[in-house]
Scaffold this motif. Structure first.
Motif, PDB file in Angstrom:
ATOM      1  N   TYR A   3      22.686 -13.304 -21.911  1.00 17.77           N
ATOM      2  CA  TYR A   3      22.250 -12.033 -22.482  1.00 17.77           C
ATOM      3  C   TYR A   3      21.103 -11.488 -21.631  1.00 17.77           C
ATOM      4  O   TYR A   3      20.061 -12.141 -21.480  1.00 17.77           O
ATOM      5  CB  TYR A   3      21.760 -12.224 -23.921  1.00 17.77           C
ATOM      6  CG  TYR A   3      22.764 -12.894 -24.822  1.00 17.77           C
ATOM      7  CD1 TYR A   3      23.678 -12.145 -25.567  1.00 17.77           C
ATOM      8  CD2 TYR A   3      22.805 -14.291 -24.940  1.00 17.77           C
ATOM      9  CE1 TYR A   3      24.604 -12.764 -26.400  1.00 17.77           C
ATOM     10  CE2 TYR A   3      23.725 -14.910 -25.769  1.00 17.77           C
ATOM     11  CZ  TYR A   3      24.624 -14.142 -26.489  1.00 17.77           C
ATOM     12  OH  TYR A   3      25.552 -14.757 -27.319  1.00 17.77           O
ATOM     13  N   ASP A  37      17.971  -9.149 -20.758  1.00 21.74           N
ATOM     14  CA  ASP A  37      16.905  -8.660 -21.631  1.00 21.74           C
ATOM     15  C   ASP A  37      16.437  -7.241 -21.324  1.00 21.74           C
ATOM     16  O   ASP A  37      15.607  -6.705 -22.046  1.00 21.74           O
ATOM     17  CB  ASP A  37      15.698  -9.613 -21.551  1.00 21.74           C
ATOM     18  CG  ASP A  37      16.002 -10.968 -22.170  1.00 21.74           C
ATOM     19  OD1 ASP A  37      16.867 -11.019 -23.069  1.00 21.74           O
ATOM     20  OD2 ASP A  37      15.386 -11.960 -21.749  1.00 21.74           O
ATOM     21  N   GLN A  38      16.943  -6.619 -20.254  1.00 19.27           N
ATOM     22  CA  GLN A  38      16.472  -5.283 -19.903  1.00 19.27           C
ATOM     23  C   GLN A  38      17.584  -4.543 -19.166  1.00 19.27           C
ATOM     24  O   GLN A  38      18.540  -5.161 -18.690  1.00 19.27           O
ATOM     25  CB  GLN A  38      15.216  -5.351 -19.021  1.00 19.27           C
ATOM     26  CG  GLN A  38      15.457  -5.834 -17.606  1.00 19.27           C
ATOM     27  CD  GLN A  38      15.551  -7.335 -17.483  1.00 19.27           C
ATOM     28  OE1 GLN A  38      14.880  -8.045 -18.226  1.00 19.27           O
ATOM     29  NE2 GLN A  38      16.375  -7.806 -16.567  1.00 19.27           N
ATOM     30  N   GLY A  47      16.916 -13.192 -18.555  1.00 20.66           N
ATOM     31  CA  GLY A  47      17.890 -13.199 -19.637  1.00 20.66           C
ATOM     32  C   GLY A  47      17.873 -14.527 -20.362  1.00 20.66           C
ATOM     33  O   GLY A  47      17.108 -15.438 -20.027  1.00 20.66           O
ATOM     34  N   ARG A  48      18.739 -14.626 -21.353  1.00 15.98           N
ATOM     35  CA  ARG A  48      18.836 -15.847 -22.165  1.00 15.98           C
ATOM     36  C   ARG A  48      20.221 -16.454 -21.987  1.00 15.98           C
ATOM     37  O   ARG A  48      21.218 -15.744 -22.024  1.00 15.98           O
ATOM     38  CB  ARG A  48      18.592 -15.522 -23.636  1.00 15.98           C
ATOM     39  CG  ARG A  48      17.155 -15.085 -23.941  1.00 15.98           C
ATOM     40  CD  ARG A  48      17.052 -14.434 -25.300  1.00 15.98           C
ATOM     41  NE  ARG A  48      17.700 -13.122 -25.311  1.00 15.98           N
ATOM     42  CZ  ARG A  48      18.604 -12.735 -26.187  1.00 15.98           C
ATOM     43  NH1 ARG A  48      19.024 -13.577 -27.124  1.00 15.98           N
ATOM     44  NH2 ARG A  48      19.126 -11.515 -26.130  1.00 15.98           N
TER      45      ARG A  48
END
Length: 271
Positions: free
Chosen positions: A64, A66-67, A47-48
């Motif tokens: 956030y 990502d998947q 994630g970010r």
């Protein structure tokens, strides 16, 4: 003293969750009596992370994913040096004037019983009134982990006469505001004498005293915060200072597991 913290939160979903976003107020800041030696925030999925400060000056990390995920663990480890300042908080980031913290929220709105209770606090110097308020609440309320939920407001908890540290903080805040004293919610950690392993972070309140500044009051324990307290985030109520708040798409039912360990290495707290 040095406080070491390990804090892990695991979200489990019965179906894949997509678009997971988490707002993390898990990172403490430096101020007089508190210095962060090291601090690390990790996630077990890709994630970010984006760091900033929120409107209250708290360190905020937006995460956030990502998947799609079925399970997500967010983990904090760190060490903070603390000193006893008799509850007085100086040198923290303060973007808002104290009078902002006279505002009520759904979680801190008083009912008639709480308002009448607040009015029984004798007139006098603000600091003395706040100590009186803390002492009365500590004596009046019963600590009970089964009586309330995270959405319980100050008025309902006051009527029940029992709750957890979040409820004590909300009731203290509501009562202080009733008598014209700005007050706010604090989330953080407490090194306890009985156990370093806990099921949640701790919560207390701060109230503004003219010519002194913000002072931390823990009605659940009947004391002002000392070197055993690690301050992380503040707000008008729990929702502004919650360690984690998030959103997602899908995922079915959610299960949440939290483990917290806060301790001072090599030294036991004396009662």
């Amino acid at each position: 003293m040095r406080i070491k913290v390990s804090h892990a939160t695991t979200y489990s979903y019965t179906a894949p969750a997509d678009g997971v976003v988490q707002a993390l107020r898990l990172t403490p800041g430096d101020h007089e009596g508190q210095h962060v030696v090291r601090w690390r925030l990790d996630a077990d999925v890709d994630g970010r992370m984006r760091d900033s400060r929120d409107a209250f000056g708290n360190l905020l990390t937006m995460f956030y994913v990502d998947q799609p995920v079925r399970e997500l663990t967010l983990r904090v480890t760190g060490e903070v040096k603390t000193e006893d300042t008799a509850g007085v908080v100086r040198g923290a980031v303060e973007p808002l004037p104290p009078n902002v913290f006279l505002r009520t929220t759904p979680l801190t709105t008083p009912n008639r019983a709480l308002l009448e209770f607040a009015r029984t606090i004798p007139d006098g110097a603000p600091l003395a009134r706040l100590h009186e308020l803390m002492g009365r609440l500590h004596a009046r309320l019963v600590f009970d982990t089964t009586a309330t939920v995270v959405a319980t407001g100050a008025a309902d908890a006051f009527d029940q006469g029992r709750g957890v540290c979040q409820d004590y903080a909300h009731i203290f805040i509501a009562a202080a505001r009733c008598i014209g004293l700005p007050a706010r919610y604090v989330s953080g950690h407490l090194v306890r004498a009985d156990s370093s392993d806990q099921e949640a972070a701790h919560a207390w309140a701060e109230a503004f005293v003219p010519d002194l500044g913000w002072v931390a009051f823990d009605a659940a324990n009947g004391v002002c915060a000392d070197a055993f307290y690690l301050r992380v985030a503040v707000g008008l109520d729990y929702l502004d200072a919650a360690p984690l708040r998030g959103a997602r798409r899908g995922g079915g039912e959610e299960r949440l597991s939290v483990t917290v360990r806060a301790h001072q290495a090599g030294v036991q707290r004396q009662e």
